[in-house]
Design an enzyme around this catalytic site. Structure first.
Site, PDB file in Angstrom:
ATOM      1  N   ASP A   1      -1.736   2.054 -25.980  1.00 38.10           N
ATOM      2  CA  ASP A   1      -0.721   1.570 -25.052  1.00 38.10           C
ATOM      3  C   ASP A   1      -0.265   2.671 -24.090  1.00 38.10           C
ATOM      4  OD1 ASP A   1       1.328  -0.557 -24.350  1.00 38.10           O
ATOM      5  OD2 ASP A   1       2.665   1.072 -24.949  1.00 38.10           O
TER       6      ASP A   1
ATOM      7  N   GLU B   1      -4.711   1.449 -21.934  1.00 40.28           N
ATOM      8  CA  GLU B   1      -3.905   0.841 -20.879  1.00 40.28           C
ATOM      9  C   GLU B   1      -3.351   1.996 -20.065  1.00 40.28           C
ATOM     10  OE1 GLU B   1       0.219  -1.615 -20.032  1.00 40.28           O
ATOM     11  OE2 GLU B   1      -0.002  -0.301 -21.750  1.00 40.28           O
TER      12      GLU B   1
END
Length: 621
Positions: A264, A299
């Site tokens: 993330d 990401e």
């Protein structure tokens, strides 16, 4: 780097004893309290701030805490399971007790994958890993090849959308115990599917984070972080911090046989040291996987390319990176709305075509929304290394109502954009329920008790969404649901019976995934040979070269009927001694379309409104 030999942190079962080890460099005394504190065992200080001891007669199933400097007792930061939640005692778990059934599983690589992102708590009405396992056959039938599980790290309360985890080694007890996650992974491998886990290494949640009790070195104020304090990967005593997170990555890959990780917000992992922590992590995780292939996907809102470049070239050695540009351009094409972080996109055919060919749109140009340059230049990186999506957990939840794309655009245009997503050479990702046009929203939810924290979470949500002028009004701000309201979580759960009730959407996704997998030209995933041209204000064509003239031609029309007669575009010409034959159309009745009319006639091309068509070649005659 030392070869991976298994976890050295936490509680490790060793025959009739258990070895306990934690990192607490500022502490002068650390003890293990067993079974509610009935017995205490002193730990010995090692080098570099580590403490350890081995206790005989202790076994799996017993609970423990660490007492620091004869004061408070806390759960283990590396606990494998927290049966009562993050504030309760840790449970000793023997990972060798589970009998794996996936011997010989080779793992996965990026090429050829179709990813499905799911949240365990809302994917089914039961909200458990075992319930999710029962749905894997349906995902296999759809054409999915890799399941991406949103974060399962232990969190406070009964539900959380995943990014407020605090027990990073402990699967959330509300989803099942560690063996439930292992059963889930075993089930995916039995069906020939891969499974990767979303992990958050850029911050920890606001409730139940006991890392500062052990040492203040885990966090730093040297770098900004919109979710709280940044992680200290490069400052004083950062070696122990790096060890904690790198072991975590290896732990998931090794003990749970996961096929990789989705990392993330890597742009928020700050590391100015000589070797970035993610470069070290990617190498260590592959060692932990042994002979299996794993995929590590980033990401990265900043759209850097170096995460997927080789370590020996200064990269981080990951396998894939999300392309926010594709989502943003497609979203504007679908809705026409350019507010907030969609400001810099027009949703034109050229933008979408450029995404197919170059994966990122912003590769260093000025980004007006942020007032600075964004992105880095994409070179020879393969298409499979870029993940495209029309929806994901963030982009659905980052709205007033958490509603899905099919509720914001026309059915025809959505079919066109779905074809673009699933026939692009990049790796596609579907968000759970997307394949059957789920009626349930996906909202931002948490379960913090009434009080200042819950109020702050709601207030923060309002402030975040206020970047969109349409949600900044007093009326809209008042309507933003309270994330801690149980109804918000319940409304976000899927109704899987809609697979049948919304069979038009399901058939569209299944057929396109079949074409992506089985058509030999589309399956090449070669963006370097791909060619395309804009043939109208809202129409464009994509040419996929095949061998010996066996090409494919995809025409997409985002707007009204498009007459292209005459057709002075060379890409529309078939190879010598071959002709175009209609292979697929988004206008099929079974997709909810108006019925198929072949756009190609002896007079030229006429593309029906909001349609996509795919041609193949066949010999003349």
């Amino acid at each position: 780097m030392k070869p991976w030999q298994g976890m050295t942190l936490g509680a490790t079962v060793a025959g009739d004893a258990v070895r306990f080890r934690c990192w607490a460099p500022e502490r002068t005394q650390v003890e293990v309290l067993l079974e509610g504190g009935r017995t205490a065992h002193s730990m010995q200080q090692e080098d570099d701030g580590y403490w350890s001891t081995e206790v005989r007669g202790v076994k799996a199933g017993m609970t423990y805490r660490y007492r620091l400097d004869r004061g408070e007792a806390y759960p283990d930061p590396c606990s494998r399971f927290q049966p009562s939640g993050p504030h309760g005692p840790s449970l000793i778990v023997d990972p060798a007790a589970y009998r794996w059934q996936d011997k010989g599983w080779p793992g996965v690589k990026m090429r050829g994958q179709a990813i499905y992102e799911l949240h365990v708590g809302t994917f089914t009405q039961e909200g458990t890993l075992d319930a999710a396992s029962a749905q894997l056959v349906a995902l296999k039938d759809l054409g999915i090849t890799v399941i991406e599980v949103m974060p399962v790290a232990e969190f406070p309360g009964r539900w959380n959308w995943g990014y407020d985890g605090v027990g990073l080694y402990a699967p959330a007890h509300v989803y099942g115990d560690p063996e439930a996650l292992k059963r889930f992974v075993d089930a995916t491998h039995r069906l020939g599917l891969g499974v990767i886990l979303d992990v958050v290494y850029n911050h920890l949640g606001p409730d139940g984070n006991y890392l500062p009790a052990y040492t203040h070195h885990y966090f730093t104020d040297r770098y900004p972080n919109e979710w709280g304090q940044a992680i200290n990967f490069d400052g004083p005593e950062s070696c122990g911090v790096r060890d904690f997170f790198i072991q975590n990555a290896c732990y998931w890959v090794d003990e749970f046989h996961l096929d990789g990780l989705r990392l993330d917000a890597v742009h928020a992992l700050h590391d100015e040291g000589p070797r970035h922590v993610l470069a070290e992590l990617s190498q260590a995780a592959r060692q932990a996987a042994g002979a299996r292939s794993i995929i590590l996907i980033a990401e990265c809102e900043a759209q850097w390319i170096h995460p997927i470049q080789p370590i020996n070239q200064g990269g981080w050695g990951l396998d894939g990176v999300w392309s926010e540009d594709f989502h943003h351009a497609a979203r504007v094409a679908a809705t026409g709305c350019r507010e907030g972080y969609y400001t810099d996109y027009r949703g034109t055919p050229q933008e979408l075509l450029s995404c197919m060919k170059r994966s990122f749109l912003f590769q260093g140009q000025r980004y007006q929304w942020q007032g600075k340059s964004r992105g880095t230049v994409v070179g020879d990186e393969p298409a499979a290394g870029f993940v495209f999506f029309l929806q994901n957990h963030d982009q659905v939840a980052n709205q007033l109502r958490g509603d899905r794309l099919h509720e914001k655009t026309s059915p025809g245009l959505l079919r066109v954009l779905t074809a673009l997503l699933l026939l692009s050479p990049q790796t596609p990702l579907l968000f759970m329920g997307q394949e059957f046009a789920a009626s349930s929203p996906f909202l931002f939810f948490a379960d913090f008790p009434p009080g200042e924290l819950a109020q702050a979470i709601h207030r923060g949500r309002r402030e975040f969404l206020a970047q969109f002028p349409s949600v900044a009004s007093v009326e809209a701000q008042t309507a933003i649901p309270d994330p801690c309201n149980p109804i918000v979580f319940k409304r976000s759960q899927l109704d899987l019976a809609e697979r049948d009730r919304h069979r038009n959407s399901y058939a569209l996704h299944r057929d396109l995934l079949w074409l992506r997998r089985e058509d030999p030209v589309i399956a090449q995933q070669d963006r370097h040979r791909l060619d395309g041209a804009v043939i109208g204000s809202e129409a464009f064509v994509v040419r996929y070269p095949g061998s010996e003239g066996d090409d494919r031609l995809l025409l997409l029309n985002l707007g009204p009927d498009c007459e292209y007669r005459p057709a002075p575009e060379p890409l529309l010409a078939p190879p010598a001694q071959r002709r175009w034959s209609l292979l697929w159309s988004s206008d099929e009745l079974r997709y909810g379309g108006p019925g198929v009319i072949d756009p190609l006639s002896d007079e030229g091309w006429r593309l029906p409104a909001e349609s996509a068509v795919l041609y193949r070649t066949e010999p003349e005659g």
